[in-house]
Design an enzyme around this catalytic site. Structure first.
Site, mmCIF file in Angstrom:
data_model
loop_
_atom_site.group_PDB
_atom_site.id
_atom_site.type_symbol
_atom_site.label_atom_id
_atom_site.label_comp_id
_atom_site.label_asym_id
_atom_site.label_seq_id
_atom_site.Cartn_x
_atom_site.Cartn_y
_atom_site.Cartn_z
ATOM 1 N N ASP A 68 -6.300 1.110 0.117
ATOM 2 C CA ASP A 68 -6.619 1.490 1.499
ATOM 3 C C ASP A 68 -8.071 1.108 1.788
ATOM 4 O O ASP A 68 -8.770 0.546 0.949
ATOM 5 C CB ASP A 68 -6.353 2.977 1.737
ATOM 6 C CG ASP A 68 -7.397 3.857 1.088
ATOM 7 O OD1 ASP A 68 -8.174 3.348 0.244
ATOM 8 O OD2 ASP A 68 -7.464 5.037 1.417
ATOM 9 N N LYS B 60 0.837 -1.205 0.000
ATOM 10 C CA LYS B 60 0.000 0.000 0.000
ATOM 11 C C LYS B 60 0.874 1.259 0.000
ATOM 12 O O LYS B 60 0.680 2.173 -0.813
ATOM 13 C CB LYS B 60 -0.933 -0.001 1.215
ATOM 14 C CG LYS B 60 -1.920 1.135 1.194
ATOM 15 C CD LYS B 60 -2.916 1.048 2.328
ATOM 16 C CE LYS B 60 -2.367 1.740 3.552
ATOM 17 N NZ LYS B 60 -3.353 1.907 4.622
#
Ligand code: SF4
Length: 214
Positions: free
Chosen positions: A141, A123
């Site tokens: 996310d 991420k």
């Protein structure tokens, strides 16, 4: 082009219209190292809190070298409001040391080297690749995972970030992917919220499977 790819293009365009300026919610002032640090701090913490904590943090440690030399206890005290502060302090201190020593203050521009930095997962690596190097990047996310599940690009029960990333890479045009994820964050705060999505009147309703099941 598949049905889902067409629907994805529709979503990409509607989000562009809604949010012409796709901006990162972390205020890193154009400094890639700051974005690296702030992205690590944002785990299980709000971006708003990270922005506040970061003001004191970067006043105290304005460079990777300064943060690498930080007293760990002092660093932990500053990071306490972000939660998980023992691990976050260790990670940002060591990552800053590597950035200072190995990369001369810059950050690497590829997934493998980013993933080798302490505390950096896909991420954060994708956020950096997209924002700093303008490379294709899907940042999975919580907003991205929730909204794209509701839209019907995969089952709403799917919460595994890497699986979501692989599905979205096949659907979202690479040149739009990084901005698309920033726009999802804004849309997730304004409309498709976690607890009470504002489905009636939602501008994405005609592209949304969740809506059609209501
Ligand atoms: S219709 Fe509802 S679930 Fe679908 S994107 Fe809009 S707010 Fe989210």
């Amino acid at each position: 082009m598949t049905k889902d790819q067409k629907r994805a293009l529709c979503v990409v365009q509607k989000l562009k219209d809604l949010y012409p300026d796709a901006v990162c919610a972390l205020h890193y002032e154009g400094d890639p190292w700051r974005l690296l640090v702030m992205a690590r701090l944002s785990a299980q913490c709000t971006d708003a809190r990270v922005n506040i904590v970061s003001e004191e943090l970067f006043d105290r440690y304005p460079t990777p070298s300064a943060m690498a030399d930080a007293d760990l206890e002092e660093l932990e005290n500053i990071l306490k409001p972000c939660g998980l502060y023992h691990a976050k302090a260790r990670n940002v201190k060591e990552a800053s040391r590597i950035v200072a020593v190995r990369y001369n203050g810059s950050i690497p521009d590829n997934m493998d080297e980013l993933l080798a930095l302490p505390g950096v997962g896909r991420k954060i690596a994708n956020l950096l690749l997209g924002d700093v190097f303008h490379k294709p990047a899907i940042v999975t996310d919580t907003h991205c995972i929730r909204i794209c599940g509701r839209l019907g690009f995969y089952p709403e029960s799917l919460k595994v970030p890497y699986q979501v990333e692989k599905i979205l890479v096949a659907l979202i045009p690479p040149e739009d992917s990084s901005d698309f994820c920033h726009r999802l964050v804004m849309f997730g705060r304004d409309t498709c919220t976690a607890l009470s999505p504002k489905c009636p009147g939602c501008p994405l309703s005609d592209c949304c499977e969740h809506y059609h099941k209501l």
